[in-house]
Design an enzyme around this catalytic site. Structure first.
Site, PDB file in Angstrom:
ATOM      1  N   ASP A   1      31.643  83.431 123.101  1.00  0.00           N
ATOM      2  CA  ASP A   1      32.929  82.632 123.798  1.00  0.00           C
ATOM      3  C   ASP A   1      32.499  81.062 123.547  1.00  0.00           C
ATOM      4  O   ASP A   1      31.285  80.938 123.090  1.00  0.00           O
ATOM      5  CB  ASP A   1      32.796  82.882 125.360  1.00  0.00           C
ATOM      6  CG  ASP A   1      33.545  81.764 126.153  1.00  0.00           C
ATOM      7  OD1 ASP A   1      34.644  81.584 125.888  1.00  0.00           O
ATOM      8  OD2 ASP A   1      33.055  81.217 127.246  1.00  0.00           O
ATOM      9  N   LYS A   2      33.461  80.280 123.859  1.00  0.00           N
ATOM     10  CA  LYS A   2      33.179  78.853 123.247  1.00  0.00           C
ATOM     11  C   LYS A   2      32.726  78.058 124.521  1.00  0.00           C
ATOM     12  O   LYS A   2      31.548  77.410 124.593  1.00  0.00           O
ATOM     13  CB  LYS A   2      34.474  78.155 122.691  1.00  0.00           C
ATOM     14  CG  LYS A   2      34.104  76.707 122.225  1.00  0.00           C
ATOM     15  CD  LYS A   2      35.393  76.358 121.671  1.00  0.00           C
ATOM     16  CE  LYS A   2      36.271  75.577 122.721  1.00  0.00           C
ATOM     17  NZ  LYS A   2      35.663  74.538 123.465  1.00  0.00           N
ATOM     18  N   THR A   3      33.792  77.757 125.436  1.00  0.00           N
ATOM     19  CA  THR A   3      33.675  76.962 126.594  1.00  0.00           C
ATOM     20  C   THR A   3      32.553  77.798 127.611  1.00  0.00           C
ATOM     21  O   THR A   3      32.623  78.699 127.989  1.00  0.00           O
ATOM     22  CB  THR A   3      34.932  76.762 127.449  1.00  0.00           C
ATOM     23  OG1 THR A   3      35.749  76.478 126.427  1.00  0.00           O
ATOM     24  CG2 THR A   3      34.894  75.977 128.616  1.00  0.00           C
TER      25      THR A   3
ATOM     26  N   PHE B   1      48.096  75.479 139.867  1.00  0.00           N
ATOM     27  CA  PHE B   1      48.087  76.104 138.270  1.00  0.00           C
ATOM     28  C   PHE B   1      47.660  77.540 137.999  1.00  0.00           C
ATOM     29  O   PHE B   1      47.138  78.178 139.136  1.00  0.00           O
ATOM     30  CB  PHE B   1      46.798  75.371 137.874  1.00  0.00           C
ATOM     31  CG  PHE B   1      46.383  75.552 136.441  1.00  0.00           C
ATOM     32  CD1 PHE B   1      47.004  75.037 135.421  1.00  0.00           C
ATOM     33  CD2 PHE B   1      45.547  76.723 135.970  1.00  0.00           C
ATOM     34  CE1 PHE B   1      46.830  75.302 133.876  1.00  0.00           C
ATOM     35  CE2 PHE B   1      45.240  77.055 134.915  1.00  0.00           C
ATOM     36  CZ  PHE B   1      46.034  76.402 133.691  1.00  0.00           C
TER      37      PHE B   1
ATOM     38  N   LYS C   1      50.801  67.559 135.674  1.00  0.00           N
ATOM     39  CA  LYS C   1      49.987  67.391 134.779  1.00  0.00           C
ATOM     40  C   LYS C   1      49.903  68.949 133.938  1.00  0.00           C
ATOM     41  O   LYS C   1      49.828  69.805 134.854  1.00  0.00           O
ATOM     42  CB  LYS C   1      48.620  66.799 134.881  1.00  0.00           C
ATOM     43  CG  LYS C   1      47.663  68.000 135.924  1.00  0.00           C
ATOM     44  CD  LYS C   1      46.309  67.108 136.312  1.00  0.00           C
ATOM     45  CE  LYS C   1      45.576  67.759 137.267  1.00  0.00           C
ATOM     46  NZ  LYS C   1      44.781  67.362 138.031  1.00  0.00           N
TER      47      LYS C   1
ATOM     48  N   ASP D   1      40.856  78.504 124.200  1.00  0.00           N
ATOM     49  CA  ASP D   1      41.299  77.148 123.357  1.00  0.00           C
ATOM     50  C   ASP D   1      42.313  77.316 122.441  1.00  0.00           C
ATOM     51  O   ASP D   1      42.524  78.142 121.830  1.00  0.00           O
ATOM     52  CB  ASP D   1      39.937  76.371 123.071  1.00  0.00           C
ATOM     53  CG  ASP D   1      39.384  75.624 124.458  1.00  0.00           C
ATOM     54  OD1 ASP D   1      39.978  75.573 125.701  1.00  0.00           O
ATOM     55  OD2 ASP D   1      38.282  75.402 124.279  1.00  0.00           O
TER      56      ASP D   1
ATOM     57  N   LYS E   1      39.267  89.908 123.860  1.00  0.00           N
ATOM     58  CA  LYS E   1      37.965  89.722 123.437  1.00  0.00           C
ATOM     59  C   LYS E   1      37.303  91.085 123.641  1.00  0.00           C
ATOM     60  O   LYS E   1      36.418  91.521 122.607  1.00  0.00           O
ATOM     61  CB  LYS E   1      37.096  88.756 124.465  1.00  0.00           C
ATOM     62  CG  LYS E   1      37.801  87.188 124.512  1.00  0.00           C
ATOM     63  CD  LYS E   1      36.873  86.521 125.492  1.00  0.00           C
ATOM     64  CE  LYS E   1      37.428  85.137 125.358  1.00  0.00           C
ATOM     65  NZ  LYS E   1      36.608  84.232 126.285  1.00  0.00           N
TER      66      LYS E   1
ATOM     67  N   ASP F   1      34.730  86.903 130.199  1.00  0.00           N
ATOM     68  CA  ASP F   1      33.852  87.409 129.264  1.00  0.00           C
ATOM     69  C   ASP F   1      33.222  88.790 129.733  1.00  0.00           C
ATOM     70  O   ASP F   1      32.742  89.218 128.767  1.00  0.00           O
ATOM     71  CB  ASP F   1      32.609  86.561 128.777  1.00  0.00           C
ATOM     72  CG  ASP F   1      33.376  85.132 128.659  1.00  0.00           C
ATOM     73  OD1 ASP F   1      34.013  84.971 127.783  1.00  0.00           O
ATOM     74  OD2 ASP F   1      32.702  83.972 128.866  1.00  0.00           O
TER      75      ASP F   1
END
Length: 1198
Positions: free
Chosen positions: A429-431, A594, A617, A734, A847, A871
């Site tokens: 994973d990245k974040t 959100f 936003k 992302d 994933k 994940d």
């Protein structure tokens, strides 16, 4: 923060759009599923022991996570043990030992099996007892329960019943699944932390029905009675369908009123709730599926070796039975006896020439027991002991301890230790894994103007790639030196721009837009402010790190959000006209939350002037299309800035607003409330339709840019892993630009590397998406993706040996088609051929699917690493799951095999512990088979001498204790302590890791080599002893050696040889290993002294053999010495030739170490050059690539 009850009644249900009040007339139609299949549960609130409740038995609240109970432990544990074919074989042998077929006594045959099974069962018992203790602690927690007459008393969780009314206080866990009735807030809301359920640290807002919201005191429940009809127990955490019947009226229930077990009450003094689901019916327990069973590659191959030895055992037993049958048949021919001394004319069925085939079959069973030492009875239990001890070393490694969060590495399972040394592909994973998931507000675009002079790590990496200087670097460095001591760093805020800091924004040309932008950051959020009583500083508890960074930025730029009530948000802000700080309160009307589908969040507020404002936003992909023509004044500049921010590795959101008139808002609020009150499968779709209408015609204000910094040591770790030959794939949610630039920052990508981009964001793909025929559009998109993958394959083929220059980047929508059955093989072929792979916009399911594809199709070991609930699928699907104990909760950790605190610790976990564990377990198993083959073949050779009669050479207890006491402890010491090279050299020469990836230490060649060594040892021991003792006088009186003396002598030789072989095989001696090796040999002599002194009715053939015969005979000691030396000569020869003419990589490192040249750069480079391969990624590869380009074009580069 205001948290107490207010005298004024706020319409919080309407404000936050949560369902309250009576249902609409059509409720019964929409709620028609209640009472039907799957929706039959009836709960009688505050009357769990009443007559009506007695007709339904939902069970108590006792929860057990143990594997066994007192009744099932012995049968279930025995079943688990005898599922192993080796243990089952020894059980059959133990049963047969009670028959005349057995060559050994029943006791000596049974005791080793009992010891091995007993040790393993004891280990199971200890592990289950730990789970039992955890269960006892949880089940004995206390909660206040209404016992009648308005009195609440502490009661154990385990004693709760469905229908009980409980009172849960702040920072306590919910004991069962509860229906929220009321809370300490007048509006009956509460804040819930669900980290234990979904790994999310953000707080969830829950609210009770209005009809029960007035129950604020204990005494309110004196006469409270209600019934609940709802769904049956299920595992879905996010849905709940039910109705509450109170005083003859029915009210719809939704997930908004459901409080789940193991969630924690936060920022709320107390709540009252009715127990709906208890014990194993609760949703968290329903979700507690056991993790997938994972077995290492070595363990699977070990099973294969066991089967091979079984086949060898059957073959040798067949030879024994066949020869025995032939000899028996020839012993009596026409009344003539060939071996008359055996009296074939007067024998039992076990030796009856007239029934030779039957005798042969019975002899086959005898041989199966006789050659039982081919199968190592203590192998599995020894491996389990070693793995547990290896896990202790991993857990206690100070170099993988993260002091900041006080978290060491934690091996949650010991089954996969050696697998850590064989990882071929890492899927990360990245974040939160590569990055910190700690956002910092660093830049923004307002009214088409860029603000923020900070420099990101990605920008620094890009500058290094281009060889250019960074703007602001010198200025920033100077400012830092002057202000570092004066101004402490602020978490979440790394913004530098004097134009809008310290109130200077009022002097900007578009100060009015800047004011609205900062107001939006302060108001459009769901954070909770907390004021430190000592410092007066306001901090925030937000749903995400991004949101926390926004409110901190607003505060630092002059718009401090300091108080939230249930109907208002209060902000201290700088007034544009007066230039003074003033306090303003905004009435909170609605929060449009959100979601991953909406990709935006909005709030509707009324300011002090009475204007109704929609502040929104969200992602640029959904926000720009919602702008009005009037509100698109800065759209081109903002898009340009967003692209620049994405290139710099920043996460961006677009900020916009609009003003609503009263009529428009009232119409929206009516439809929105109706949609929220709707209890059907269409609820979310209806809400989406209503919000879609209001979130239109927006006016653009600007965009935010926050940085998710790389964790410390990530580039260095990736570089080392790449040098070790490990492939690294990044699977992230992302956007592509952000993922690419993070790839550059951590050196997964580099300048000059050809990027193969497979995307659905092309003009062709967007045109296809607008087609009315969705199936045709999907088919066309799939063809487009297939064409791009095919072109990539052609490019890969054309590139040939220079595949290091290729990187594959694919987005989520394209990945959907790439993972389809007819495309995935081609996709994987392209991906494997590239040096780097980055999958962007990947869903949790994708994933997991990518991980499964790589694992199954390549057949290599995969490692998944991540930190969030999204994940979990990837971690469970991978051969090894590594959980990062970061800021996204513990869900990933709880689903992992090993937990670490930082990505950089992966370097030491794999290259050091992984390599050591792989080498230790491989060597240990090979040695196990060596010593058993060496011992068992001496028995087989003796059977040849005895016409395969089944006569035993060794005493029963010699045979039984060989694997348990005389040779097992040195093997365990090998598996725990041995090191071929030190940790420092493991990291200095990372290619050493490839010994595990290529499985060179546990290949069939090596396994058969050790087996051959065992056979050679058996030949040397048996025939040397036989020839030496055949006709020689053994004692002073001239007596020849008896069979008992011959067996004891040969056994002594075997014990010496296999333990000395162990000493020769060890690379790293410790004091413990010396004790175990030489102690095992010494214990053999002690055993002979003690056992030989026991009555001959027990010691049988060993009685006084060592004391009276062997120990007094010099020939015994000389024979042992010469046999040991002769038996080890073949290994000495191999160990002398192989390292010099066919050295393995760790042996080359041994030379450097032994020659004292570990610090000689030139000498080390000869060995290290094999570590730096052109197909790797990382900054070392980047430097090499840059050097090659410089060598080719020196003038151009100069």
């Amino acid at each position: 923060m205001a948290r107490g009850r207010k005298s004024k009644k706020h319409h919080f249900g309407r404000i936050h759009a949560f369902s309250r009040g009576k249902a609409r007339e059509s409720f019964r139609e929409e709620h028609g599923k209640i009472g039907g299949p799957g929706f039959s549960r009836v709960v009688y609130c505050n009357d769990p022991g009443g007559n009506r409740a007695s007709f339904v038995d939902y069970g108590d609240n006792y929860v057990s996570t143990t594997k066994y109970n007192p009744v099932t432990f012995i049968p279930r544990s025995l079943f688990e043990q005898f599922r192993r074919v080796a243990n089952l074989y020894f059980l059959v042998c133990a049963v047969l030992s009670f028959t005349p077929l057995s060559p050994y006594s029943p006791v000596s045959n049974t005791v080793p099996l009992v010891v091995v099974i007993g040790v393993t069962m004891a280990k199971e018992l200890v592990e289950d007892w730990k789970r039992k203790q955890q269960d006892i602690e949880v089940n004995n927690r206390k909660v206040k329960v209404h016992l009648g007459d308005g009195k609440f008393e502490d009661t154990k969780w385990r004693d709760l019943r469905v229908g009980d009314v409980v009172k849960v206080e702040k920072d306590k866990f919910f004991p069962a699944d509860l229906l929220l009735l009321s809370s300490s807030f007048e509006e009956a809301i509460c804040y819930v932390e669900t980290t234990n359920l979904d790994g999310e640290t953000n707080l969830k807002l829950k609210q009770a029905l209005e009809v029960t919201s007035s129950l604020h005191e204990d005494s309110s429940f004196r006469n409270f009675k209600a019934s609940i009809k709802c769904e049956d127990p299920n595992a879905n955490l996010y849905t709940f369908v039910g109705s509450l019947e109170l005083e003859g009226q029915q009210y719809p229930l939704s997930p908004q009123q459901l409080l789940l077990r193991d969630s924690k009450l936060r920022n709320t003094d107390f709540i009252y709730g009715a127990v709906i689901f208890t014990g194993h019916d609760t949703k968290v327990i329903q979700n507690s599926t056991p993790p997938p069973s994972k077995r290492s590659t070595i363990e699977k191959r070990t099973d294969g070796i066991i089967y091979f030895l079984f086949c060898l055992l059957v073959v040798l037993s067949t030879i024994t039975a066949t020869v025995f049958g032939i000899n028996t048949n020839e012993d009596l021919n026409d009344g003539k006896m060939k071996r008359w001394y055996l009296r074939p004319d007067d024998s039992t069925v076990y030796y009856d020439p007239e029934r030779a085939p039957v005798a042969a079959i019975l002899q086959f069973l005898t041989a199966l027991m006789l050659y039982g030492n081919f199968i190592p009875i203590s192998l599995y239990v020894s491996i389990e002991i070693v793995k547990v001890l290896q896990s202790v070393f991993i857990n206690q490694d100070i170099h993988m301890y993260y002091e900041e969060t006080d978290k060491p590495a934690h091996a949650r399972t010991s089954n996969l230790n050696e697998e850590l040394g064989q990882v071929d592909t890492i899927l990360s994973d990245k974040t939160g894994t590569l990055t910190c998931n700690s956002m910092e507000f660093i830049k923004c675009s307002i009214a088409g103007t860029k603000y923020g002079r900070g420099v990101t790590e990605v920008e620094r990496a890009m500058a290094r790639r281009k060889g250019s200087l960074l703007p602001y670097e010198e200025t920033e460095a100077g400012d830092d030196e002057e202000n570092r001591e004066a101004k402490p760093s602020i978490k979440g805020f790394n913004f530098k721009d004097e134009r809008i800091m310290k109130g200077n924004w009022v002097n900007e040309p578009r100060a009015d837009v800047i004011q609205k932008f900062l107001q939006l950051l302060a108001i459009c959020q769901t954070a909770l402010p907390e004021v430190d009583e000592e410092t007066g500083r306001t901090s925030y508890e937000a749903e995400s790190p991004d949101e926390a960074a926004f409110v901190v930025a607003a505060r630092e730029l002059g718009f401090e959000f300091y108080e939230r009530t249930h109907s208002s948000i209060s902000v201290r802000e700088l007034d544009l006209f007066s230039g003074r700080n003033i306090e303003r309160s905004y009435q909170l009307l609605n929060v449009l939350e959100f979601s991953s589908a909406r990709k935006r969040m909005s709030v509707i507020v009324r300011n002090e002037e009475g204007k109704i404002l929609l502040l929104s936003k969200g992602a640029d992909s959904v926000m720009f299309e919602r702008l009005s023509k009037y509100g698109s004044e800065f759209v081109n500049q903002t898009k340009e800035h967003i692209n620049e921010y994405a290139d710099a590795g920043l996460r961006t959101l677009v900020a916009a607003y609009r003003e609503l008139d009263e009529r428009e808002y009232d119409e929206f609020n009516k439809k929105f409330t109706e949609a929220k009150n709707l209890v059907s499968a269409d609820q979310e779709e209806m809400i989406e339709k209503v919000t879609e209408v209001i979130e239109r015609e927006l006016i653009l204000l600007g965009a935010t840019a926050v940085e998710d910094k790389l964790q410390n040591g990530v580039p260095e770790c990736i570089d080392k892993l790449a040098q070790a030959g490990i492939k690294i794939w990044v699977l992230t949610g992302d956007k592509m630009e952000t993922a690419i630039n993070i790839g550059f920052a951590c050196s997964l990508l580099r300048e000059g590397m050809k990027q193969i981009v497979i995307t659905s964001e092309t003009a062709e793909a967007k045109a296809l998406e607008k087609m009315e025929d969705k199936s045709a559009a999907a088919s066309a998109l799939k063809k487009s993706v297939l064409r791009q993958i095919t072109e990539a394959k052609e490019l890969l083929t054309a590139t040939g040996e220079n595949s290091e220059a290729l990187a594959l980047i694919i987005d989520g929508k394209s990945l959907t088609y790439a993972l389809e059955e007819d495309v995935k093989n081609l996709f994987l072929e392209v991906a494997i051929g590239c040096a780097s792979v980055i999958c962007c916009r990947s869903s949790p399911k994708q994933k997991a699917l990518v991980t499964r594809l790589v694992k199954i199709r390549t057949g290599k070991t995969t490692l998944g690493i991540g930190d969030g609930a999204n994940d979990v699928g990837m971690l469970q699907e991978a051969d090894i799951g590594i959980g990062i104990s970061g800021v996204e909760g513990m869900q990933a950790v709880m689903s992992s095999d090993i937990a670490i605190a930082q990505f950089r610790y992966l370097e030491r976990l794999l290259l050091v512990h992984g390599h050591w564990c792989y080498r230790r377990i491989s060597s240990m198993i090979c040695y196990f088979f060596y010593k058993n083959i060496a011992f068992a073949f001496t028995i087989f050779f003796f059977e040849i001498y005895t016409s395969f009669s089944g006569q035993t050479l060794y005493n029963d207890w010699y045979l039984s204790l060989y694997n348990v006491f005389f040779t097992s402890l040195p093997v365990i010491a090998l598996g725990v302590f041995d090191q071929d090279v030190s940790a420092r050299l493991c990291l200095k020469f990372p290619l050493l890791y490839q010994e595990g990836v290529q499985n060179v230490l546990f290949s069939w060649v090596r396994i058969l080599g050790w087996a051959f060594n065992g056979a050679i040892t058996a030949v040397m021991v048996f025939f040397f002893c036989t020839r030496a003792m055949d006709f020689q006088a053994f004692r002073e009186g001239g007596e020849l050696a008896s069979m008992e003396i011959f067996g004891a002598t040969m056994y002594s030789c075997v014990v010496w040889v296999v333990n000395c072989q162990m000493a020769l095989s060890i690379s790293y001696f410790t004091f413990i290993q010396h004790i175990f090796i030489w102690g095992s040999i010494a214990f053999w002599y002690v055993f002979q002294l003690i056992y030989g002194a026991i009555s001959p009715s027990y010691s049988t053939t060993a009685y006084q053999v060592f004391i009276e015969a062997c120990a007094q005979a010099p020939f015994y000691w000389i024979c042992t010495l010469f046999v040991v030396i002769a038996s080890l000569i073949p290994y000495f020869a191999y160990a002398s030739i192989q390292p010099r003419f066919f050295p393995m990589y760790h042996q080359m490192i041994h030379w450097i170490r032994s020659d004292g040249q570990t610090e000689d750069p030139e000498f080390c480079n000869v060995v290290r050059q094999r570590s730096i391969r052109p197909t790797t990624v990382g900054y070392t590869a980047r430097i090499e690539a840059h050097s090659r380009r410089f060598e080719k074009n020196p003038l151009e580069n100069s």
